[in-house]
Design an enzyme around this catalytic site. Structure first.
Site, PDB file in Angstrom:
ATOM      1  N   LYS A 174       4.194   1.207  -5.056  1.00  0.00           N
ATOM      2  CA  LYS A 174       3.259   1.035  -6.174  1.00  0.00           C
ATOM      3  C   LYS A 174       3.843   1.632  -7.456  1.00  0.00           C
ATOM      4  O   LYS A 174       3.760   1.030  -8.531  1.00  0.00           O
ATOM      5  CB  LYS A 174       1.926   1.724  -5.873  1.00  0.00           C
ATOM      6  CG  LYS A 174       1.076   1.038  -4.849  1.00  0.00           C
ATOM      7  CD  LYS A 174      -0.188   1.855  -4.618  1.00  0.00           C
ATOM      8  CE  LYS A 174      -0.995   1.329  -3.464  1.00  0.00           C
ATOM      9  NZ  LYS A 174      -2.170   2.176  -3.187  1.00  0.00           N
TER      10      LYS A 174
ATOM     11  N   ASN B 218       0.800  -1.223   0.000  1.00  0.00           N
ATOM     12  CA  ASN B 218       0.000   0.000   0.000  1.00  0.00           C
ATOM     13  C   ASN B 218       0.834   1.275   0.000  1.00  0.00           C
ATOM     14  O   ASN B 218       0.295   2.372   0.003  1.00  0.00           O
ATOM     15  CB  ASN B 218      -0.983   0.007   1.167  1.00  0.00           C
ATOM     16  CG  ASN B 218      -0.296  -0.021   2.509  1.00  0.00           C
ATOM     17  OD1 ASN B 218       0.818  -0.493   2.643  1.00  0.00           O
ATOM     18  ND2 ASN B 218      -0.981   0.475   3.536  1.00  0.00           N
ATOM     19  N   CYS B 219       2.144   1.170  -0.034  1.00  0.00           N
ATOM     20  CA  CYS B 219       3.039   2.330  -0.097  1.00  0.00           C
ATOM     21  C   CYS B 219       2.998   2.908  -1.513  1.00  0.00           C
ATOM     22  O   CYS B 219       3.225   2.189  -2.490  1.00  0.00           O
ATOM     23  CB  CYS B 219       4.458   1.907   0.279  1.00  0.00           C
ATOM     24  SG  CYS B 219       5.701   3.191   0.026  1.00  0.00           S
ATOM     25  N   ASP B 220       2.719   4.191  -1.630  1.00  0.00           N
ATOM     26  CA  ASP B 220       2.617   4.818  -2.951  1.00  0.00           C
ATOM     27  C   ASP B 220       3.905   4.710  -3.762  1.00  0.00           C
ATOM     28  O   ASP B 220       3.870   4.491  -4.974  1.00  0.00           O
ATOM     29  CB  ASP B 220       2.214   6.291  -2.817  1.00  0.00           C
ATOM     30  CG  ASP B 220       0.770   6.463  -2.382  1.00  0.00           C
ATOM     31  OD1 ASP B 220      -0.032   5.515  -2.568  1.00  0.00           O
ATOM     32  OD2 ASP B 220       0.440   7.540  -1.857  1.00  0.00           O
TER      33      ASP B 220
END
Length: 126
Positions: A18, A13-15
């Site tokens: 991603k 879920n880390c931008d």
């Protein structure tokens, strides 16, 4: 460099993670993803990362995990040994993503989103 292998270490879920995964996918470069939260920090990998970039670069003192630590826990991180203990106990305190290209000599390691550097070492993988 046909025996080279890319591994991305991070949390899904880390931008920034991603963004890195999307970059490798759009660049048609196969990779494995290692979820630090679910799979933990491989101690042998942590040692490689520290050797390559240093413990202070790996420790994300700007992230939520660090900010949520008690001030005494933050103050206790004084050296490589104490930083390693924290990174193993709290994997989300590690700056992400860590991208490792094994099969190169030496293994190449980056921390953060650095597509220009990845491109320079991945041109032969396509």
């Amino acid at each position: 460099m046909t025996s080279a292998h890319i591994t991305i270490y991070g949390i899904p879920n880390c931008d920034t993670v991603k963004k890195a995964r999307a970059w490798f996918t759009s660049s048609a470069l196969a990779f494995d993803f290692h979820d630090l939260r679910k799979q933990g920090v491989p101690p042998h990998a942590l040692a490689r990362w520290i050797h390559a970039v240093g413990w202070s670069k790996l420790l994300n003192r700007n992230g939520t995990t660090w900010r949520n630590l008690a001030s005494a826990a933050q103050a206790a991180v004084l050296d490589e040994e104490s930083a390693c203990r924290l990174m193993i106990d709290q994997p989300t305190v590690i700056k992400r993503p860590i991208v490792e290209l094994s099969g190169a000599c030496p293994t190449l390691i980056t921390v953060g989103f650095v597509p220009d550097q990845w491109l320079s070492w991945c041109q032969d993988l396509r």
